[in-house]
Design an enzyme around this catalytic site. Structure first.
Site, mmCIF file in Angstrom:
data_model
loop_
_atom_site.group_PDB
_atom_site.id
_atom_site.type_symbol
_atom_site.label_atom_id
_atom_site.label_comp_id
_atom_site.label_asym_id
_atom_site.label_seq_id
_atom_site.Cartn_x
_atom_site.Cartn_y
_atom_site.Cartn_z
ATOM 1 N N THR A 101 19.720 78.426 40.380
ATOM 2 C CA THR A 101 20.010 77.633 41.576
ATOM 3 C C THR A 101 20.859 76.423 41.181
ATOM 4 O O THR A 101 20.790 75.964 40.046
ATOM 5 C CB THR A 101 18.704 77.131 42.229
ATOM 6 O OG1 THR A 101 17.838 76.642 41.197
ATOM 7 C CG2 THR A 101 17.989 78.239 42.988
ATOM 8 N N ALA B 299 6.876 62.211 27.469
ATOM 9 C CA ALA B 299 7.945 61.618 28.302
ATOM 10 C C ALA B 299 8.553 60.445 27.566
ATOM 11 O O ALA B 299 8.419 59.292 27.966
ATOM 12 C CB ALA B 299 7.365 61.189 29.656
ATOM 13 N N HIS C 31 13.527 40.885 61.492
ATOM 14 C CA HIS C 31 12.131 40.499 61.309
ATOM 15 C C HIS C 31 11.244 41.401 62.156
ATOM 16 O O HIS C 31 11.588 41.662 63.307
ATOM 17 C CB HIS C 31 11.931 39.037 61.743
ATOM 18 C CG HIS C 31 10.494 38.620 61.706
ATOM 19 N ND1 HIS C 31 9.852 38.308 60.528
ATOM 20 C CD2 HIS C 31 9.569 38.495 62.706
ATOM 21 C CE1 HIS C 31 8.590 38.004 60.809
ATOM 22 N NE2 HIS C 31 8.399 38.110 62.112
ATOM 23 N N GLY D 28 11.849 60.135 26.732
ATOM 24 C CA GLY D 28 13.283 59.981 26.940
ATOM 25 C C GLY D 28 13.981 61.329 27.047
ATOM 26 O O GLY D 28 13.341 62.385 26.992
ATOM 27 N N ARG D 29 15.281 61.263 27.246
ATOM 28 C CA ARG D 29 16.083 62.481 27.368
ATOM 29 C C ARG D 29 17.314 62.359 26.474
ATOM 30 O O ARG D 29 17.718 61.258 26.114
ATOM 31 C CB ARG D 29 16.516 62.696 28.843
ATOM 32 C CG ARG D 29 15.338 62.896 29.783
ATOM 33 C CD ARG D 29 15.811 63.096 31.224
ATOM 34 N NE ARG D 29 16.597 64.289 31.376
ATOM 35 C CZ ARG D 29 16.089 65.523 31.567
ATOM 36 N NH1 ARG D 29 14.789 65.699 31.620
ATOM 37 N NH2 ARG D 29 16.875 66.555 31.721
ATOM 38 N N GLY E 170 7.660 55.044 30.359
ATOM 39 C CA GLY E 170 8.927 54.879 31.063
ATOM 40 C C GLY E 170 8.807 55.423 32.475
ATOM 41 O O GLY E 170 7.701 55.579 33.017
ATOM 42 N N VAL E 171 9.962 55.729 33.061
ATOM 43 C CA VAL E 171 10.002 56.158 34.458
ATOM 44 C C VAL E 171 9.215 57.446 34.688
ATOM 45 O O VAL E 171 8.380 57.533 35.594
ATOM 46 C CB VAL E 171 11.468 56.395 34.885
ATOM 47 C CG1 VAL E 171 11.566 56.561 36.365
ATOM 48 C CG2 VAL E 171 12.327 55.251 34.447
HETATM 49 P P1 NAD Z 1 12.339 56.349 29.308
HETATM 50 O O1 NAD Z 1 13.361 56.010 28.311
HETATM 51 O O2 NAD Z 1 12.371 55.744 30.659
HETATM 52 O O3 NAD Z 1 10.889 55.992 28.699
HETATM 53 C C1 NAD Z 1 10.423 56.551 27.499
HETATM 54 C C2 NAD Z 1 9.362 55.633 26.909
HETATM 55 O O4 NAD Z 1 8.744 56.291 25.795
HETATM 56 C C3 NAD Z 1 9.917 54.327 26.369
HETATM 57 O O5 NAD Z 1 9.210 53.267 26.969
HETATM 58 C C4 NAD Z 1 9.684 54.424 24.862
HETATM 59 O O6 NAD Z 1 9.427 53.166 24.280
HETATM 60 C C5 NAD Z 1 8.468 55.334 24.785
HETATM 61 N N1 NAD Z 1 8.286 56.056 23.529
HETATM 62 C C6 NAD Z 1 9.236 56.630 22.750
HETATM 63 N N2 NAD Z 1 8.657 57.229 21.687
HETATM 64 C C7 NAD Z 1 7.313 57.050 21.787
HETATM 65 C C8 NAD Z 1 6.177 57.449 20.987
HETATM 66 N N3 NAD Z 1 6.302 58.175 19.882
HETATM 67 N N4 NAD Z 1 4.933 57.059 21.387
HETATM 68 C C9 NAD Z 1 4.801 56.326 22.515
HETATM 69 N N5 NAD Z 1 5.831 55.937 23.309
HETATM 70 C C10 NAD Z 1 7.076 56.301 22.951
HETATM 71 O O7 NAD Z 1 12.329 57.958 29.375
HETATM 72 P P2 NAD Z 1 11.651 58.989 30.393
HETATM 73 O O8 NAD Z 1 10.592 58.319 31.213
HETATM 74 O O9 NAD Z 1 11.291 60.160 29.565
HETATM 75 O O10 NAD Z 1 12.857 59.335 31.361
HETATM 76 C C11 NAD Z 1 14.000 59.994 30.822
HETATM 77 C C12 NAD Z 1 15.240 59.659 31.607
HETATM 78 O O11 NAD Z 1 15.175 60.206 32.892
HETATM 79 C C13 NAD Z 1 15.447 58.175 31.736
HETATM 80 O O12 NAD Z 1 16.761 57.876 31.349
HETATM 81 C C14 NAD Z 1 15.251 57.906 33.181
HETATM 82 O O13 NAD Z 1 16.129 56.908 33.654
HETATM 83 C C15 NAD Z 1 15.503 59.245 33.848
HETATM 84 N N6 NAD Z 1 14.624 59.352 35.016
HETATM 85 C C16 NAD Z 1 14.851 58.534 36.075
HETATM 86 C C17 NAD Z 1 14.017 58.582 37.164
HETATM 87 C C18 NAD Z 1 14.272 57.653 38.310
HETATM 88 O O14 NAD Z 1 15.358 57.130 38.400
HETATM 89 N N7 NAD Z 1 13.311 57.417 39.197
HETATM 90 C C19 NAD Z 1 12.935 59.436 37.183
HETATM 91 C C20 NAD Z 1 12.730 60.240 36.089
HETATM 92 C C21 NAD Z 1 13.586 60.193 35.010
#
Ligand code: NAD
Length: 467
Positions: A39, A271, A446, A273-274, A183-184
């Site tokens: 998709t 979660a 308001h 990072g990416r 993170g997010v």
């Molecule tokens: P993120 O970078 O937001 O957060 C990852 C967190 O993991 C960080 O705070 C980091 O310090 C921590 N971390 C790293 N290694 C670790 C470990 N070994 N032990 C414990 N903590 C550790 O990444 P994410 O939440 O995976 O999101 C990935 C991407 O997807 C981001 O770039 C985000 O902006 C995007 N995303 C955005 C949205 C939104 O805009 N609402 C929603 C989902 C994802």
């Protein structure tokens, strides 16, 4: 002049690729988009923004009904039960509707969908499923995928150690979900399963949640999520996860080093990072090198160092956000069409879709000071906003950061139930070079949550009314 199959070919049909392809077709270019997934819509529509929002919405309704918020307004619900399979089906339906919508838009705009993975043969040729396609311009919009944690094996099918894709598809509410990464993704999906009844522990390497957001927001986030019942283990790193039967055992230790301890869970969400998707693209065949972070560098027009090859979205530097990729997709298409496509990377809003929402745009207070700005800050609590107070949403505040000399708004950060919607007005104001006074003297309806932005802007001059 060389004869090509297409004027422009996008690799990837996520928000960067599909939006760019539609804009290119609108500009009169013969356009194709290569996508291997069944998709269209990429991570965002299939396993990211959209399905997570379906579960966030559903779980919020559940918590309101089961947790007594409705009762507060005299709404008697009786026994509230969760039908998780139904909630998941509703999510699948949302995804199906929206991904199908992109397919319709491709047909309407005459964008050809080439199904499969693209590999560069040369700068004007890609091979997809054994067939070569040529294009005068090729845009890499392949997005990103979950960063693995060394030594931790994700198996979404088993549903014990999962990534964001697996956490969106659980067929049970975990008893104890441990989220690695505050993170997010960790906070949004952690919120979903906490609302549905799981005990949730977030293990975060840094001393605060939500890296990249303003310091005041991050501090308040920890307070709010704790109050909601999440256990937070900050300044803690996960060094290993082992699974026996249906139980996962995590080994954690202080980030700075120290004694290790273990945590047991029946579900672990990784979660952290990416990272950009570049494997298999055949970049070596066109001599395109990656930077130290595995990203493709571009100039301001999104052109790479290789003539005729462009890149947008999560594969290039900048925040990995769907709306940033979309805007870059539009800009690159316009540049290829000979128009002028620009993205102002200084004004990209970011939103965390929890309850309340966390949002911001522009510089954080820390970044503004580091950049050498002399600043003035205005803050206004949601507790003093009549609409939020009436709705029983006292958490949060709005913070406006302005240059002390020129009063120009440098950034704004907010926590409010509607922060994700509210932040748009500041983004637009910043695009027009607004001062805090411009916002303060703009008439706001308001009673609305957005009045808190006006009041925070008034607070920059030390003159808020309702506090
Ligand atoms: P993120 O970078 O937001 O957060 C990852 C967190 O993991 C960080 O705070 C980091 O310090 C921590 N971390 C790293 N290694 C670790 C470990 N070994 N032990 C414990 N903590 C550790 O990444 P994410 O939440 O995976 O999101 C990935 C991407 O997807 C981001 O770039 C985000 O902006 C995007 N995303 C955005 C949205 C939104 O805009 N609402 C929603 C989902 C994802």
């Amino acid at each position: 002049m060389a004869d090509y199959d297409y004027d422009v070919l996008f690799i990837g049909a996520g928000p960067g690729g599909y939006v760019g392809a539609i804009r290119a077709a609108q500009a009169g270019l013969k356009t194709a988009c290569v996508e291997a997934r069944e998709t269209l819509g990429g991570t965002c529509l299939n396993v990211g923004c959209i399905p997570s929002k379906a579960l966030l919405h559903g779980s919020e309704l559940f918590e309101e009904a089961a947790g007594g918020t409705l009762a507060k307004y005299g709404i008697k619900t009786g026994k509230v039960e969760l039908d998780l399979a139904k909630m998941q089906a509703e999510k699948d339906d949302a995804v199906k509707g929206l991904t199908g919508g992109i397919e319709y838009l491709f047909k309407k705009n005459k964008v050809d969908w080439i199904k499969g993975y693209a590999t560069f043969k040369d700068a004007g040729t890609v091979e997809v499923a054994g067939k070569a396609y040529t294009a005068r311009d090729i845009v890499i919009a392949t997005g990103s995928s979950v960063t693995p944690l060394p030594g931790v094996e994700v198996d979404n099918d088993k549903g014990i150690v999962v990534d964001s894709t697996g956490a969106l598809a659980l067929d049970r509410v975990p008893n104890h979900l441990v989220v690695i990464g505050g993170g997010v993704i960790g906070l949004e999906l952690g919120s979903v399963w906490r609302r549905l009844g799981a005990k949730v522990t977030v293990v975060e390497f840094l001393d605060q949640l939500l890296p990249g957001m303003d310091g005041d927001i991050r501090k308040e986030a920890a307070r709010i999520f704790k109050k909601q019942g999440m256990a937070l283990k900050l300044s803690t790193k996960v060094t290993g996860v082992s699974v026996k039967g249906k139980t996962a055992t995590l080994t954690v230790e202080p980030s700075a080093g120290g004694a290790a301890e273990t945590i047991e869970a029946d579900c672990v969400l990784v979660a952290i990072g990416r990272r950009p998707n570049v494997t298999g693209l055949g970049l070596e065949n066109i001599g395109l090198e990656l930077n130290g972070r595995g990203q493709i560098e571009t100039d301001h027009d999104f052109a790479t160092k290789v003539d005729g090859v462009w890149a947008v979205g999560d594969v290039i530097p900048g925040p990995m956000l769907a709306h940033k990729a979309e805007d870059e997709g539009i800009a690159v298409a316009e540049n290829i069409a000979g128009l002028t496509g620009i993205v102002n990377h200084a004004v990209i809003p970011g939103v965390v879709y929890t309850m309340p929402e966390f949002a911001g745009v522009g510089l954080t207070e820390e970044a503004a000071r580091e950049a050498g700005h002399e600043i003035k800050v205005g803050k206004f609590p949601m507790m003093a906003n009549s609409r939020a107070k009436t709705n029983g949403e006292p958490d949060g505040f709005v913070k406006v950061i302005a240059d002390a000399k020129t009063d120009r708004v440098l950034g704004a950060w907010m926590i409010a139930s509607l922060a994700g919607t509210m932040v748009a007005q500041v983004a637009q104001a910043m695009e027009f070079g607004a001062t805090s006074e411009d916002i303060a003297y703009t008439c706001h309806a308001h009673p609305t949550h957005s009045e808190a932005i006006k009041e925070a802007a008034m607070a920059v001059q030390g003159k808020p009314i309702h506090i």
